[in-house]
Design a protein around this motif. Structure first.
Motif: not given
Length: 595
Positions: A267, A278, A281-282, A286, A308, A312
């Motif tokens: 990530t 992003l 990945c986001l 989710l 996660m 970040a």
């Protein structure tokens, strides 16, 4: 005997990988020129503390400081200079020599030598493996540093050279990696009974074959930017999620509660590669978090979200400039503005990107439409058959249906969402922004074909695999040639024949980046806009010169510039090339009064 058994079991997979490797290597060997952004890749990776070529400032501020204040005659002297500089910054802050150092800035464009251009795009003995330079260069760009560091590494091994292989090799590895992940995904989905074993094996094979030989994969390999690595990391992220979800302990949730180091690393690497990561990945995060939470696995949900968050923190902690790039840079503000601009024009953008997706995955328009038509025809046949017989008596258990729906959400929602966001936020409607969607689209098409042909009771692997092989071969031989820049080798040869001459490049915007290889051959080059040609007595002293009119300098402006050059005595002698690979016009000019 184990390795023989593995080879026998994976013989079809190995055959697909060899075929993809041959196809991709063939096209890499045919690549002759570079897109402007590709040459910028080499500059950001290899120019020592000098991220931009500025005609009025050939040497950047930090580059000048390093040359004059840091580098010594020995390693010991260099280290001592670094120590003194750090102490000066800590003691005097903004008044330190480093932070108050000024570059040499000229009032008008100056001549830049071939050696300077050569140093911009290649690595020498002094700046090999200088990753701090790469980090500094890209912090003022709109991209993170990982891919540029990879290019710099190979450039440091092959010093003083620039070649398509030095950037394409990483993209080639990424495409092959995507194929391997497709094989693994097919077997993983079969192992959890999401599909039958034969179907899963065949799905991975056909998906990898279709993608690996598609125009999209060829373009991904040829375009020396970070999008190949981005595509691979998106695929790898999905595989890691599914592997943890479908592992032997998936019902207990232990796979999501521990051993997340690799997921965190991948990530973070995605963030360090391209910010469009992003999107995928986001969306995947989710879906995963919601699915875990709704399944009553609150502890696992918390552990996953924590992983996660750690990713970040690691990603931003190592490269904090990424936040500035996303939120405040010109490209970032433009992307956010596109997202918030409403739906006006969105339909047109979706259509344009949809057309690109069709052409890049299924080939030329007739081939793509024929392939889609085949699926529709098979679907109609199956629909007619279904209406003439009773529905199946055996139904899947309700829990199996729920598990299948969860998997479909994880498989389909992130790439579809990525496509919709990329179509909305991308600054240009070109293929590179949706390259990560290509393997997912190929797997979707291949999976649907395998499923439909399976319903027709086709036996063995021959029918769907040979159908995909036929489409792949047609795609390989009908590739549109984008990113090859065929014909540029002739332009370079022309430059070598006149390498002892100076060059005047008349440009608008930043289009002169197309010709960096030529500038590294000419004796010296003047990068100048039409409005900057007045009062240039140094031009009047040239007995002869090459003049390059960039493609965005229109005919009328070229005539005006020609009159200005004639006023200096430099008259056109021979128009050597018109409408080159980059749309330029190249003129050999002679000053008759000096010859």
């Amino acid at each position: 005997m184990k390795w023989k058994e593995k080879i026998k079991r994976n013989r079809w997979q190995l055959a697909v990988l060899v075929l993809v490797l041959l196809v991709q290597c063939n096209y890499i060997s045919e690549k002759q020129g570079y897109h402007m952004d590709e040459l910028l890749t080499f500059e950001l990776a290899n120019a020592e503390y000098n991220p931009w070529i500025v005609p009025t400032q050939p040497v950047g501020r930090l580059a000048k400081f390093m040359q004059q204040e840091i580098y010594g005659d020995s390693m010991g002297e260099t280290l001592q200079n670094i120590k003194n500089t750090v102490a000066d910054v800590l003691r005097n802050r903004g008044n330190s020599k480093l932070l108050s150092y000024q570059a040499d800035v000229y009032e008008e464009p100056v001549w830049i030598t071939r050696d300077q251009f050569h140093e911009y795009i290649t690595v020498g003995d002094r700046d090999a493996f200088n990753y701090l330079s790469v980090y500094f260069n890209v912090k003022d760009d709109n991209h993170p540093p990982l891919y540029f560091m990879l290019v710099h590494t190979l450039s440091s091994v092959f010093r003083g050279r620039i070649s398509p292989w030095m950037g394409c090799v990483f993209n080639l590895a990424a495409v092959l990696g995507c194929c391997v992940i497709m094989f693994a995904l097919g077997r993983l989905l079969a192992a959890c009974r999401f599909v039958e074993e034969r179907t899963g094996e065949l799905w991975g094979l056909c998906g990898a074959l279709l993608y690996g030989c598609s125009p999209g994969a060829i373009a991904t390999t040829l375009f020396i930017r970070m999008y190949g690595i981005l595509t691979f990391l998106c695929m790898l992220t999905l595989y890691l999620h599914l592997q943890k979800w479908l592992g032997p302990r998936n019902r207990t949730g232990k796979d999501f509660a521990k051993n997340n180091k690799l997921l965190i690393l991948v990530t973070a690497m995605g963030f360090w590669t391209q910010y469009f990561f992003l999107f995928y990945c986001l969306l995947l995060a989710l879906v995963t978090a919601v699915t875990l939470f709704r399944g009553g696995r609150k502890k696992e949900t918390f552990c996953y979200i924590r992983s996660m968050v750690i990713a970040a923190v690691v990603g931003v902690g190592i490269y904090p400039f990424g936040v500035k790039h996303i939120l405040t840079s010109g490209r970032g503000v433009e992307a956010i503005g596109n997202l918030l601009s409403g739906l006006t024009g969105y339909g047109e953008r979706l259509f344009s990107f949809g057309r690109i997706l069709l052409l890049r995955v299924l080939g030329q328009k007739p081939l793509g439409l024929a392939a889609i038509g085949l699926l529709v025809m098979i679907g109609v046949i199956l629909l007619i058959r279904r209406k003439t017989r009773e529905s199946r008596s055996v139904r899947a258990a309700e829990q199996d249906k729920k598990d299948r729906r969860k998997l479909w959400w994880m498989l389909a929602f992130p790439p579809v969402g990525y496509f919709l966001l990329a179509a909305k936020m991308s600054p240009y409607m070109v293929d590179r922004y949706i390259m990560p969607v290509f393997p997912f689209a190929a797997m979707a098409f291949a999976g649907l074909l395998v499923y439909l042909l399976g319903r027709l009771k086709t036996e063995g692997i021959s029918v769907p695999l040979y159908a995909i092989l036929l489409l792949s071969c047609l795609n390989v031989f009908t590739y549109d040639g984008e990113y090859l820049y065929t014909g540029y080798s002739f332009q370079l040869e022309l430059t070598r024949e006149r390498a002892d001459l100076p060059c005047i490049c008349v440009y608008e915007g930043y289009s002169f980046y197309d010709n960096l290889q030529e500038f590294a051959l000419y004796d010296r080059t003047l990068l100048v806009k039409p409005s900057e040609l007045t009062d240039r007595q140094d031009i009047a002293q040239l007995p002869e010169a090459m003049v390059i009119y960039k493609h965005n300098v229109d005919i009328d402006t070229q005539q005006e510039v020609g009159e200005i050059l004639s006023g200096y005595g430099l008259n056109p002698h021979t128009f050597l090339m018109r409408e080159t690979v980059y749309g330029d016009t190249i003129v050999y000019c002679v000053n008759e009064s000096l010859n």
